[in-house]
Motif scaffolding. Structure first.
Motif, PDB file in Angstrom:
ATOM      1  N   LEU A 157       8.532 -11.706   1.985  1.00  0.00           N
ATOM      2  CA  LEU A 157       8.346 -10.660   0.982  1.00  0.00           C
ATOM      3  C   LEU A 157       8.315  -9.273   1.620  1.00  0.00           C
ATOM      4  CD1 LEU A 157       5.577 -12.277  -1.272  1.00  0.00           C
ATOM      5  CD2 LEU A 157       7.972 -11.900  -1.887  1.00  0.00           C
ATOM      6  N   ALA A 158       7.688  -9.163   2.787  1.00  0.00           N
ATOM      7  CA  ALA A 158       7.507  -7.840   3.403  1.00  0.00           C
ATOM      8  C   ALA A 158       8.841  -7.172   3.731  1.00  0.00           C
ATOM      9  CB  ALA A 158       6.622  -7.961   4.642  1.00  0.00           C
ATOM     10  N   PRO A 159       9.735  -7.806   4.505  1.00  0.00           N
ATOM     11  CA  PRO A 159      11.010  -7.121   4.793  1.00  0.00           C
ATOM     12  C   PRO A 159      11.891  -6.970   3.561  1.00  0.00           C
ATOM     13  CG  PRO A 159      11.022  -9.349   5.686  1.00  0.00           C
ATOM     14  CD  PRO A 159       9.616  -9.072   5.245  1.00  0.00           C
ATOM     15  N   MET A 160      11.775  -7.891   2.584  1.00  0.00           N
ATOM     16  CA  MET A 160      12.585  -7.763   1.370  1.00  0.00           C
ATOM     17  C   MET A 160      12.176  -6.529   0.568  1.00  0.00           C
ATOM     18  SD  MET A 160      12.838 -10.258  -1.967  1.00  0.00           S
ATOM     19  CE  MET A 160      11.304  -9.603  -2.670  1.00  0.00           C
ATOM     20  N   LEU A 161      10.876  -6.295   0.454  1.00  0.00           N
ATOM     21  CA  LEU A 161      10.384  -5.189  -0.361  1.00  0.00           C
ATOM     22  C   LEU A 161      10.336  -3.870   0.401  1.00  0.00           C
ATOM     23  CD1 LEU A 161       7.523  -7.119  -2.184  1.00  0.00           C
ATOM     24  CD2 LEU A 161       9.644  -6.270  -3.218  1.00  0.00           C
ATOM     25  N   CYS A 162      10.463  -3.924   1.722  1.00  0.00           N
ATOM     26  CA  CYS A 162      10.431  -2.704   2.543  1.00  0.00           C
ATOM     27  C   CYS A 162      11.673  -2.653   3.436  1.00  0.00           C
ATOM     28  CB  CYS A 162       9.173  -2.671   3.402  1.00  0.00           C
ATOM     29  SG  CYS A 162       7.633  -2.888   2.500  1.00  0.00           S
ATOM     30  N   ASP A 192      -7.456 -13.822   9.345  1.00  0.00           N
ATOM     31  CA  ASP A 192      -6.013 -13.734   9.140  1.00  0.00           C
ATOM     32  C   ASP A 192      -5.661 -13.869   7.665  1.00  0.00           C
ATOM     33  OD1 ASP A 192      -5.667 -13.373  11.813  1.00  0.00           O
ATOM     34  OD2 ASP A 192      -4.795 -15.336  12.225  1.00  0.00           O
ATOM     35  N   ALA A 193      -6.383 -14.716   6.940  1.00  0.00           N
ATOM     36  CA  ALA A 193      -6.146 -14.837   5.506  1.00  0.00           C
ATOM     37  C   ALA A 193      -6.456 -13.525   4.802  1.00  0.00           C
ATOM     38  CB  ALA A 193      -6.988 -15.963   4.921  1.00  0.00           C
ATOM     39  N   LEU A 194      -7.529 -12.855   5.219  1.00  0.00           N
ATOM     40  CA  LEU A 194      -7.924 -11.595   4.590  1.00  0.00           C
ATOM     41  C   LEU A 194      -6.890 -10.503   4.827  1.00  0.00           C
ATOM     42  CD1 LEU A 194      -9.952  -9.892   3.027  1.00  0.00           C
ATOM     43  CD2 LEU A 194     -11.199  -9.519   5.164  1.00  0.00           C
ATOM     44  N   VAL A 195      -6.411 -10.359   6.051  1.00  0.00           N
ATOM     45  CA  VAL A 195      -5.443  -9.291   6.309  1.00  0.00           C
ATOM     46  C   VAL A 195      -4.103  -9.624   5.657  1.00  0.00           C
ATOM     47  CG1 VAL A 195      -4.486 -10.119   8.514  1.00  0.00           C
ATOM     48  CG2 VAL A 195      -4.646  -7.660   8.067  1.00  0.00           C
ATOM     49  N   THR A 196      -3.765 -10.910   5.562  1.00  0.00           N
ATOM     50  CA  THR A 196      -2.546 -11.293   4.843  1.00  0.00           C
ATOM     51  C   THR A 196      -2.668 -10.928   3.367  1.00  0.00           C
ATOM     52  OG1 THR A 196      -2.150 -13.122   6.385  1.00  0.00           O
ATOM     53  CG2 THR A 196      -1.003 -13.211   4.275  1.00  0.00           C
ATOM     54  N   ALA A 197      -3.851 -11.112   2.795  1.00  0.00           N
ATOM     55  CA  ALA A 197      -4.078 -10.734   1.400  1.00  0.00           C
ATOM     56  C   ALA A 197      -3.955  -9.223   1.218  1.00  0.00           C
ATOM     57  CB  ALA A 197      -5.444 -11.222   0.949  1.00  0.00           C
ATOM     58  N   GLU A 198      -4.444  -8.455   2.179  1.00  0.00           N
ATOM     59  CA  GLU A 198      -4.339  -6.999   2.088  1.00  0.00           C
ATOM     60  C   GLU A 198      -2.868  -6.569   2.120  1.00  0.00           C
ATOM     61  OE1 GLU A 198      -6.735  -5.751   5.349  1.00  0.00           O
ATOM     62  OE2 GLU A 198      -8.613  -5.899   4.243  1.00  0.00           O
ATOM     63  N   ILE A 199      -2.086  -7.211   2.981  1.00  0.00           N
ATOM     64  CA  ILE A 199      -0.651  -6.928   3.027  1.00  0.00           C
ATOM     65  C   ILE A 199       0.001  -7.312   1.707  1.00  0.00           C
ATOM     66  CG2 ILE A 199       1.530  -7.585   4.133  1.00  0.00           C
ATOM     67  CD1 ILE A 199      -0.068  -7.915   6.754  1.00  0.00           C
ATOM     68  N   ALA A 200      -0.388  -8.465   1.156  1.00  0.00           N
ATOM     69  CA  ALA A 200       0.185  -8.926  -0.108  1.00  0.00           C
ATOM     70  C   ALA A 200      -0.078  -7.926  -1.232  1.00  0.00           C
ATOM     71  CB  ALA A 200      -0.366 -10.302  -0.462  1.00  0.00           C
ATOM     72  N   LEU A 201      -1.263  -7.356  -1.287  1.00  0.00           N
ATOM     73  CA  LEU A 201      -1.568  -6.368  -2.330  1.00  0.00           C
ATOM     74  C   LEU A 201      -0.677  -5.134  -2.197  1.00  0.00           C
ATOM     75  CD1 LEU A 201      -5.466  -6.484  -2.595  1.00  0.00           C
ATOM     76  CD2 LEU A 201      -3.803  -7.208  -4.311  1.00  0.00           C
ATOM     77  N   ILE A 202      -0.445  -4.693  -0.968  1.00  0.00           N
ATOM     78  CA  ILE A 202       0.468  -3.570  -0.747  1.00  0.00           C
ATOM     79  C   ILE A 202       1.865  -3.930  -1.229  1.00  0.00           C
ATOM     80  CG2 ILE A 202       1.579  -2.138   1.016  1.00  0.00           C
ATOM     81  CD1 ILE A 202      -1.028  -2.404   2.654  1.00  0.00           C
ATOM     82  N   LEU A 203       2.291  -5.143  -0.927  1.00  0.00           N
ATOM     83  CA  LEU A 203       3.630  -5.589  -1.324  1.00  0.00           C
ATOM     84  C   LEU A 203       3.742  -5.740  -2.836  1.00  0.00           C
ATOM     85  CD1 LEU A 203       4.295  -8.220   1.488  1.00  0.00           C
ATOM     86  CD2 LEU A 203       5.156  -5.870   1.345  1.00  0.00           C
ATOM     87  N   PHE A 204       2.680  -6.203  -3.488  1.00  0.00           N
ATOM     88  CA  PHE A 204       2.706  -6.293  -4.944  1.00  0.00           C
ATOM     89  C   PHE A 204       2.893  -4.908  -5.562  1.00  0.00           C
ATOM     90  CE2 PHE A 204       0.102 -10.490  -5.489  1.00  0.00           C
ATOM     91  CZ  PHE A 204       1.179 -11.192  -4.974  1.00  0.00           C
ATOM     92  N   SER A 205       2.251  -3.905  -4.974  1.00  0.00           N
ATOM     93  CA  SER A 205       2.422  -2.538  -5.463  1.00  0.00           C
ATOM     94  C   SER A 205       3.873  -2.096  -5.292  1.00  0.00           C
ATOM     95  CB  SER A 205       1.477  -1.599  -4.710  1.00  0.00           C
ATOM     96  OG  SER A 205       1.681  -0.249  -5.108  1.00  0.00           O
ATOM     97  N   ARG A 206       4.468  -2.414  -4.145  1.00  0.00           N
ATOM     98  CA  ARG A 206       5.876  -2.082  -3.918  1.00  0.00           C
ATOM     99  C   ARG A 206       6.762  -2.824  -4.915  1.00  0.00           C
ATOM    100  NH1 ARG A 206       6.677  -0.128   1.529  1.00  0.00           N
ATOM    101  NH2 ARG A 206       4.789   1.082   1.993  1.00  0.00           N
ATOM    102  N   ALA A 207       6.430  -4.093  -5.186  1.00  0.00           N
ATOM    103  CA  ALA A 207       7.228  -4.895  -6.114  1.00  0.00           C
ATOM    104  C   ALA A 207       7.234  -4.275  -7.501  1.00  0.00           C
ATOM    105  CB  ALA A 207       6.694  -6.325  -6.152  1.00  0.00           C
ATOM    106  N   ARG A 208       6.069  -3.843  -7.980  1.00  0.00           N
ATOM    107  CA  ARG A 208       5.998  -3.249  -9.308  1.00  0.00           C
ATOM    108  C   ARG A 208       6.858  -1.989  -9.398  1.00  0.00           C
ATOM    109  NH1 ARG A 208       0.567  -5.217  -9.041  1.00  0.00           N
ATOM    110  NH2 ARG A 208      -0.124  -3.305  -8.002  1.00  0.00           N
ATOM    111  N   LYS A 209       6.891  -1.205  -8.337  1.00  0.00           N
ATOM    112  CA  LYS A 209       7.719  -0.005  -8.322  1.00  0.00           C
ATOM    113  C   LYS A 209       9.198  -0.350  -8.356  1.00  0.00           C
ATOM    114  CE  LYS A 209       4.321   2.791  -5.820  1.00  0.00           C
ATOM    115  NZ  LYS A 209       4.000   3.511  -4.554  1.00  0.00           N
ATOM    116  N   GLN A 210       9.547  -1.574  -7.943  1.00  0.00           N
ATOM    117  CA  GLN A 210      10.934  -2.030  -7.961  1.00  0.00           C
ATOM    118  C   GLN A 210      11.242  -2.872  -9.196  1.00  0.00           C
ATOM    119  OE1 GLN A 210      12.083  -3.758  -4.120  1.00  0.00           O
ATOM    120  NE2 GLN A 210      10.635  -2.408  -3.062  1.00  0.00           N
ATOM    121  N   GLY A 211      10.346  -2.828 -10.193  1.00  0.00           N
ATOM    122  CA  GLY A 211      10.579  -3.531 -11.439  1.00  0.00           C
ATOM    123  C   GLY A 211      10.272  -5.009 -11.406  1.00  0.00           C
ATOM    124  N   LEU A 212       9.499  -5.449 -10.417  1.00  0.00           N
ATOM    125  CA  LEU A 212       9.133  -6.863 -10.277  1.00  0.00           C
ATOM    126  C   LEU A 212       7.637  -6.982 -10.526  1.00  0.00           C
ATOM    127  CD1 LEU A 212      11.108  -7.495  -6.971  1.00  0.00           C
ATOM    128  CD2 LEU A 212      11.803  -8.235  -9.255  1.00  0.00           C
TER     129      LEU A 212
END
Length: 234
Positions: A157-162, A192-212
């Motif tokens: 998800l990270a490289p796809m959305l960024c 590691d689960a916590l920091v992965t979740a923090e990254i996921a929240l950032i990516l969800f924000s990026r996804a919404r800006k891309q109409g997802l």
């Protein structure tokens, strides 16, 4: 209290464990619930090595993303009972002492607790294919349970959305540094689960800006992105 134990073709389980296993909810498909309302479980496993056919799960960490944030009061952390586990390089990296493995939770109980924590939610992980295979094998061996929950890979998800703003590497450390996040303790399942979740929240924000704005659409975009990546290698 005496406990009756049962064994057919699978592992030996107490009646109570069988009842708990059989009461686990069926996983929900990736749907159209808005990301801000979607419950997902972010998972990290620490294992004895990287061989998905031979190595075993040593500890599990998981956190919940729900209502657009991480519920810090609702976390899962467990070290499994693994007596006489050889002190491999992987074990040393994770910093799990032999005494912790000796005092750990029975694997069947730990995995039942985990799946009750997960419920019917989809699962996110960094390099999720590894976690999915390791967890699937552990559940089958300890519970006779087949894992059917959908997994999504934060490392994809990270490289796809960024696409125009990504670090050179694609490790968890690379994205953690890229987003300037703090990690309490690397190679520790819950951290590691916590920091992965923090990254996921950032990516969800990026996804919404891309109409997802739901996991179904996000997963479809991911499948298309994955096909394009594979086509470039041919």
């Amino acid at each position: 209290m005496n406990m009756a134990w049962f064994k057919s073709r699978g592992p030996s389980l107490a009646l109570e464990q069988i009842q708990r296993r059989d009461s686990l909810p069926a996983p929900a498909p990736l749907g159209t619930c808005p990301l801000a309302e979607q419950r997902v479980v972010v998972l990290d496993l620490e294992t004895s090595g990287l061989d998905t056919r031979r190595d075993i799960v040593l500890s599990i960490g998981a956190v919940v993303i729900e209502n657009g944030g991480i519920d810090m009061r609702n976390q899962f952390e467990c070290t499994l009972h693994r007596p006489n586990q050889p002190i491999s390089e992987s074990v040393l990296i994770h910093g799990i002492a032999p005494s912790e493995l000796e005092a750990g939770t029975d694997p069947a109980e730990a995995l039942l607790d985990l799946m009750e924590f997960v419920g019917d939610s989809p699962i996110l992980a960094f390099h999720s294919g590894f976690d999915q295979r390791m967890l699937s094998r552990a559940l089958k061996a300890s519970l006779g349970y087949k894992l059917r929950h959908p997994f999504m890979d934060v490392a994809e998800l990270a490289p796809m959305l960024c696409p125009n703003n990504a670090p050179r590497g694609n490790r968890l450390d690379d994205w953690t540094q890229h987003f300037k996040l703090q990690v309490l303790q690397r190679h520790h399942a819950s951290a590691d689960a916590l920091v992965t979740a923090e990254i996921a929240l950032i990516l969800f924000s990026r996804a919404r800006k891309q109409g997802l704005d739901n996991l179904k659409d996000l997963n479809q975009r991911l499948n298309n992105w994955r096909q394009r990546q594979q086509a470039r290698l041919i």
